[in-house]
Design a protein around this motif. Structure first.
Motif, PDB file in Angstrom:
ATOM      1  N   ASN A 208      -8.879  -7.592 -33.829  1.00  0.00           N
ATOM      2  CA  ASN A 208      -8.370  -9.069 -33.569  1.00  0.00           C
ATOM      3  C   ASN A 208      -7.751  -9.323 -34.916  1.00  0.00           C
ATOM      4  O   ASN A 208      -6.794 -10.250 -34.827  1.00  0.00           O
ATOM      5  N   GLN A 209      -8.282  -8.786 -36.047  1.00  0.00           N
ATOM      6  CA  GLN A 209      -7.779  -9.425 -37.297  1.00  0.00           C
ATOM      7  C   GLN A 209      -6.913  -8.177 -37.985  1.00  0.00           C
ATOM      8  O   GLN A 209      -6.461  -8.234 -39.013  1.00  0.00           O
ATOM      9  N   GLY A 210      -6.344  -7.191 -37.056  1.00  0.00           N
ATOM     10  CA  GLY A 210      -5.449  -6.273 -37.380  1.00  0.00           C
ATOM     11  C   GLY A 210      -6.342  -5.082 -38.267  1.00  0.00           C
ATOM     12  O   GLY A 210      -5.565  -4.474 -39.055  1.00  0.00           O
ATOM     13  N   ILE A 211      -7.488  -4.738 -38.162  1.00  0.00           N
ATOM     14  CA  ILE A 211      -8.340  -3.951 -38.666  1.00  0.00           C
ATOM     15  C   ILE A 211      -8.318  -2.642 -38.010  1.00  0.00           C
ATOM     16  O   ILE A 211      -8.835  -2.914 -36.611  1.00  0.00           O
TER      17      ILE A 211
ATOM     18  N   ARG B 275     -18.252  -5.885 -32.696  1.00  0.00           N
ATOM     19  CA  ARG B 275     -17.984  -5.971 -33.991  1.00  0.00           C
ATOM     20  C   ARG B 275     -16.417  -5.365 -34.182  1.00  0.00           C
ATOM     21  O   ARG B 275     -15.523  -6.092 -34.819  1.00  0.00           O
ATOM     22  N   LYS B 276     -16.189  -4.225 -33.454  1.00  0.00           N
ATOM     23  CA  LYS B 276     -15.108  -3.612 -33.616  1.00  0.00           C
ATOM     24  C   LYS B 276     -13.903  -4.462 -32.933  1.00  0.00           C
ATOM     25  O   LYS B 276     -12.846  -4.668 -33.748  1.00  0.00           O
ATOM     26  N   SER B 277     -14.116  -4.971 -31.902  1.00  0.00           N
ATOM     27  CA  SER B 277     -13.097  -5.947 -31.249  1.00  0.00           C
ATOM     28  C   SER B 277     -12.719  -6.953 -32.313  1.00  0.00           C
ATOM     29  O   SER B 277     -11.559  -7.582 -32.546  1.00  0.00           O
TER      30      SER B 277
ATOM     31  N   VAL C 258     -17.727  -7.213 -44.616  1.00  0.00           N
ATOM     32  CA  VAL C 258     -16.966  -6.738 -46.033  1.00  0.00           C
ATOM     33  C   VAL C 258     -15.561  -6.610 -45.594  1.00  0.00           C
ATOM     34  O   VAL C 258     -14.482  -7.124 -46.108  1.00  0.00           O
ATOM     35  N   SER C 259     -15.281  -5.809 -44.286  1.00  0.00           N
ATOM     36  CA  SER C 259     -13.746  -5.381 -43.869  1.00  0.00           C
ATOM     37  C   SER C 259     -13.266  -6.887 -43.600  1.00  0.00           C
ATOM     38  O   SER C 259     -12.046  -6.954 -43.978  1.00  0.00           O
TER      39      SER C 259
ATOM     40  N   HIS D 233      -0.308   1.067 -40.953  1.00  0.00           N
ATOM     41  CA  HIS D 233      -0.094  -0.398 -40.673  1.00  0.00           C
ATOM     42  C   HIS D 233      -1.482  -1.261 -41.221  1.00  0.00           C
ATOM     43  O   HIS D 233      -1.495  -2.082 -41.780  1.00  0.00           O
ATOM     44  N   SER D 234      -2.598  -0.573 -40.906  1.00  0.00           N
ATOM     45  CA  SER D 234      -4.017  -1.324 -41.332  1.00  0.00           C
ATOM     46  C   SER D 234      -4.224  -1.275 -42.511  1.00  0.00           C
ATOM     47  O   SER D 234      -4.804  -2.156 -43.225  1.00  0.00           O
TER      48      SER D 234
END
Ligand SMILES: O=C(O)[C@H]1O[C@H](OP(=O)(O)OP(=O)(O)OC[C@H]2O[C@@H](n3ccc(=O)[nH]c3=O)[C@H](O)[C@@H]2O)[C@H](O)[C@@H](O)[C@H]1O
Length: 431
Positions: free
Chosen positions: A141-144, A135-137, A106-107, A81-82
């Motif tokens: 939140n952006q679907g990554i 940063r992970k959260s 960059v992600s 999905h990601s």
């Protein structure tokens, strides 16, 4: 007379001493006697080995079952999905070090324009892991989706390539920091050399092979004195182990390009700074100390000369990374075999406008509205170089790279983020 232990384990690893074979034979016969006893012993040893192996496999399978942080249908679904692409001619990118400073920026930029992104990060504690989690959260939140794992885990990397046919790999996972290499040298070998090779092995075997863009460093210019630094300048005088491992990375990636047809682009980053940055870097730790009323150590070079860096703002670096992915050209290999020549490129990504460290401090004072307590110290022999300055004409020509943020503007944005993230309480940051 040498002991039995010395006889069985020769002192030079990998080399067996043939002249001892006769003595070994003698010991063997003394221990095992007649042919029938030997047969029984052999049977016993085979049974022992078989039960040991099945026990090992049981332990391995059950420990994977109870402790694995990856794998399973749900996990694969999240990865796919990601990685989904939401624009025409988009790419699906595996970003290593995705919870890191450059990796997270960059992600987000790739996801925003519709590319598929899957991250991987080991969340090590070189600096505060809670910043990496934050940063992970942001990315989640952006679907990554970010896989928690190490690039040295060959099975995990292979599984990722089995799950998604990544078109590109943006390799940003690394042990960063110039001076920390004296404290923990092996972590540089682990991440910047062993980890790189593990990743490239997976890329070379993947079908189709992805194009690889990865982070080298301005530090490869080492003790060079000719400025500005150009990509064609010598890079054989590293001043730190960090620099040496990045230089090694450039050589290693070259061989994978040459033998397996992997498309490779190496980016020499020049002291990247900005919001969500790395707390171990000078601009970040100076900000923390200035706000807490603590002194800061400002290094000085030979004859008390100020040190200078070509500080480069994160948004400019992101544009350079994305431009590199867009122009990377395809890998040519398949099934681990080269089918033709593939691009091999190296670019400086700097600001081409060096600023001294005391000027950096003055700019921070202005933005923080707090005076710094400067402590000038002669630069210790710990891997630092006196100055960096990038010639960026090649990146401009090939990638359209054109930095637009000067240090004053970039630091203003950093300070704004710092205060909103850590808070500000009568001159004391809450962290
Ligand atoms: O371009 C790179 O390839 C590297 O950039 C960055 O290294 P550097 O340029 O050394 O950045 P940074 O530590 O912020 O020190 C900046 C200046 O402050 C001076 N400095 C530092 C600490 C201190 O206490 N006092 C001080 O004067 C120090 O002497 C220096 O002059 C990355 O960290 C590194 O991972 C790598 O990516």
């Amino acid at each position: 007379m040498p002991s039995l232990e010395e006889e069985l384990f020769p002192s030079t690893p990998g080399k067996f001493k043939i002249d001892r074979a006769h003595t070994m034979n003698r010991h063997f016969h003394r221990c095992f006697g007649s042919t029938s006893t030997m047969f029984l012993w052999a049977l016993f040893l085979v049974a022992l080995t078989a039960s040991y192996l099945s026990f090992q496999s049981f332990v391995y399978t059950s420990s994977r079952y109870f402790t694995a942080s990856w794998g399973g249908i749900q996990w694969e679904k999240q990865i796919r999905h990601s990685a989904q692409i939401h624009r025409s001619n988009g790419m699906s990118v595996l970003v290593t070090g995705a919870a890191g400073f450059v990796g997270s920026h960059v992600s987000l930029a790739l996801k925003k324009r519709g590319d598929g992104v899957v991250g991987i990060d080991n969340f090590n504690n070189y600096y505060d892991p809670s910043l990496k989690r934050a940063r992970k959260s942001l990315l989640n939140n952006q679907g990554i989706f970010i896989v928690e794992g190490d690039i040295n885990d060959a099975r995990l990397i292979a599984k990722l390539f089995d799950t998604v046919a990544f078109t590109h790999v943006m390799h940003l996972a690394a042990q960063a920091g110039v001076r920390y290499a004296m404290e923990n040298p092996h972590s540089y070998v682990h991440s910047n050399i062993a980890g790189l090779v593990t990743l490239l092995e997976a890329c070379k075997s993947a079908n189709p092979q992805p194009s690889v863009v990865w982070a080298s460093s301005s530090s490869v210019y080492g003790l060079n004195e000719k400025v500005p630094f150009s990509e064609s300048d010598r890079t054989d005088q590293p001043a730190s182990l960090y620099a040496a491992t990045k230089k090694a990375g450039e050589e290693i990636t070259h061989t994978y390009n040459h033998i397996y047809g992997l498309s490779i682009t190496g980016l020499r980053f020049f002291t990247v700074y900005g919001p969500w940055g790395r707390p171990d870097m000078a601009y970040f730790s100076f900000t923390r100390n200035i706000l807490q009323g603590k002194p800061i150590t400002v290094y000085r070079g030979k004859d008390r000369a100020d040190l200078a860096r070509d500080f480069t703002f994160i948004d400019d670096i992101v544009k350079g990374c994305v431009g590199s992915l867009d122009t990377s050209g395809k890998s040519t290999g398949s099934g681990g075999k080269k089918r033709g020549p593939a691009p091999y490129r190296i670019f400086n990504l700097g600001n081409t406008s060096p600023v001294t460290v005391p000027t950096l401090v003055s700019l921070l004072e202005r933005h923080l509205k707090v005076k710094a307590k400067r402590n000038f110290v002669d630069m210790p022999g710990n891997g630092d170089v006196p100055f960096t300055h990038a010639n960026i004409s090649l990146a401009h020509r090939e990638l359209g790279y054109k930095p637009t943020t000067d240090l004053a503007t970039g630091l203003k944005k950093f300070v704004k983020w710092y205060l909103s993230y850590y808070g500000y309480n009568h001159g004391k940051a809450v962290n």
